[in-house]
Design an enzyme around this catalytic site. Structure first.
Site, PDB file in Angstrom:
ATOM      1  N   SER A  41       0.805  -1.223   0.000  1.00 47.96           N
ATOM      2  CA  SER A  41       0.000   0.000   0.000  1.00 47.96           C
ATOM      3  C   SER A  41       0.836   1.270   0.000  1.00 47.96           C
ATOM      4  CB  SER A  41      -0.920   0.021   1.220  1.00 47.96           C
ATOM      5  OG  SER A  41      -0.162  -0.041   2.410  1.00 47.96           O
ATOM      6  N   ASP A 371      -2.349   8.316   8.414  1.00 46.87           N
ATOM      7  CA  ASP A 371      -3.212   7.475   9.242  1.00 46.87           C
ATOM      8  C   ASP A 371      -2.319   6.637  10.148  1.00 46.87           C
ATOM      9  OD1 ASP A 371      -2.186   5.500   7.653  1.00 46.87           O
ATOM     10  OD2 ASP A 371      -4.058   5.026   6.626  1.00 46.87           O
ATOM     11  N   HIS A 374       0.207   4.801   7.316  1.00 49.05           N
ATOM     12  CA  HIS A 374       0.816   5.456   6.150  1.00 49.05           C
ATOM     13  C   HIS A 374       1.188   6.895   6.459  1.00 49.05           C
ATOM     14  CE1 HIS A 374      -1.962   2.280   4.705  1.00 49.05           C
ATOM     15  NE2 HIS A 374      -0.920   1.971   3.978  1.00 49.05           N
TER      16      HIS A 374
END
Ligand SMILES: *[C@@H]1O[C@H](CO)[C@@H](O)[C@H](O)[C@H]1NC(C)=O
Ligand SMILES: *[C@@H]1O[C@H](CO)[C@@H](O)[C@H](O)[C@H]1NC(C)=O
Ligand SMILES: *[C@@H]1O[C@H](CO)[C@@H](O)[C@H](O)[C@H]1NC(C)=O
Length: 401
Positions: A41, A371, A374
């Site tokens: 991600s 977050d 990340h």
């Protein structure tokens, strides 16, 4: 690469300004014609959103994701989707990660967005939507949210565990092979195309540890991840050798972040023993764990370099880059380096998913973490700059042309 060196070095000053200011119009550096990237991600530009487009609301496709750079959520290739976490593997995935982690950041999701622009290439398209048809004239990104380095079968056969992410590096390399066979058929054409390309190999492997350490039962045992760590390194090394065999001449291999400073680790493994923390408030054991991974990775890169003397294999020090915010927050304009901008009222900005109900900080550029997992565009831009110009790459990427 070779004939463009002059142009590239002339552009350095401009590139530096670009990376710092985010100015979007930049002529081609000419170092690389394409970028191909693999990972999870941290670098996914829309593959996951595409994969689940008929199944769920992809947080990357709703605000606040994307608010800073695009001023609208993007999903980066994934169309807008409706809510239904119906698929059991997706449900498991969100249980382990919570839907909010499925966004990637407030803006450009990765250092290589920035690097692509600094290298004179447009933002990398995700591979999956055009897997069967795309010509990818400037490259493609094969990274997928949740991807692991090791195959799911590894964990099933060794530990009788079903991992939350059924996709891995293996799938990305297989897709890459198929794409190459289509866009540059034949060994010679493939080699030529790859010799003019930059391959970004990771970050990958972080999820192989995350699923273990995010699980309250599994994470009581901290030794097992140390035992499977060498297999992750072997897997990454074998993948790098594979793209070298196909013809890649410049490969960037990032290490892991200091996971002991990442909000989700800090909240999940909160301790009342002060000796568990370093002087910056990070979890010392977990940072030592990341350093161990990076040390083994660097050894592997050393072996790959001696086996492939004509190939530039660059180690990107994400650990060192992230620690720069943690150690010198003020110098980097960061207020609270260990707190997530988007989330809840927990001590590390945790406690609530980063979604449309979350608390979002007023100024993401003063945060390193977007977050729980990340980083913000601000953090990525500092990391990108350190990889492009040094000191966070053993060969600064702009000197690798
Ligand atoms: C759930 O998702 C996985 C991974 O995308 C897929 O392989 C599987 O077929 C899906 N199952 C159902 C019932 O849709
Ligand atoms: C493997 O895991 C499954 C599901 O958790 C369990 O039912 C089974 O007994 C386990 N098998 C072994 C050999 O431990
Ligand atoms: C702090 O740690 C001690 C020893 O591990 C434990 O007995 C105690 O319950 C903990 N206190 C809190 C508030 O977690």
């Amino acid at each position: 690469m070779g004939s463009s060196n002059g142009h590239c070095s002339i552009s350095l000053a401009v590139l530096f300004v670009f990376v710092v200011t985010g100015d979007a119009n930049l002529g081609s550096c000419g170092c690389f014609k394409r970028i191909f990237s693999f990972g999870d991600s941290i670098i996914d530009t829309g593959n996951f959103a595409y994969t689940i487009r008929n199944r769920s609301p992809s947080p990357p496709s709703v605000l606040p994701y994307g608010e800073t750079y695009f001023h609208h959520p993007t999903g980066r290739g994934g169309p807008r989707i409706k809510t239904d976490w119906g698929n059991s593997s997706i449900r498991k995935l969100t249980k382990a990660y919570k839907p909010h982690n499925m966004l990637y950041t407030n803006a450009l999701s990765d250092p290589y967005y920035l690097s692509a622009q600094a290298l004179g290439l447009p933002l990398l398209p995700p591979s999956l939507p055009e897997e069967k048809t795309g010509q990818f004239p400037t490259g493609a990104n094969f990274a997928v949210f949740g991807a692991m380095a090791l195959n799911p079968n590894y964990f099933k056969s060794r530990y009788n565990l079903s991992v939350p992410f059924p996709w891995s590096l293996h799938d990305q390399l297989a897709t890459f092979n198929k794409v190459l066979t289509r866009i540059a058929p034949g060994d010679a054409a493939t080699k030529r195309l790859l010799s003019e390309s930059l391959v970004v190999f990771g970050e990958i492997g972080g999820n192989d540890y995350n699923f273990w350490f995010f699980d309250s039962e599994l994470s009581k045992d901290r030794n097992t991840p140390l035992q499977y760590m060498p297999d992750i390194i072997d897997r990454i090394g074998a993948g790098v050798q594979k793209v070298i065999n196909l013809g890649a001449k410049t490969i960037l291999v990032p290490g892991n972040f200091p996971i002991g400073c990442v909000p989700v680790y800090l909240s999940t493994h909160k301790s009342n023993t002060s000796a568990d923390y370093d002087q910056f408030g990070c979890l010392a054991w977990f940072n030592a764990f990341s350093r161990r991974h990076n040390q083994l990775l660097k050894q592997e890169i050393g072996r790959l370099k001696s086996r492939n003397p004509s190939v530039k294999i660059i180690y990107a020090d994400y650990y060192g880059a992230f620690m720069e915010f943690v150690k010198n927050p003020n110098r980097n304009g960061i207020d609270s380096p260990l707190v997530a901008c988007c989330g809840g009222n927990g001590p590390y900005g945790t406690g609530l998913p980063c979604d449309w109900n979350a608390k979002v900080c007023r100024d993401p550029s003063r945060f390193a973490n977007w977050d729980q997992v990340h980083m913000t565009e601000k953090a990525y831009s500092v990391i990108a700059n350190g990889v492009l110009n040094g000191p966070y790459a053993d060969i600064p990427l702009l000197h690798a042309c």
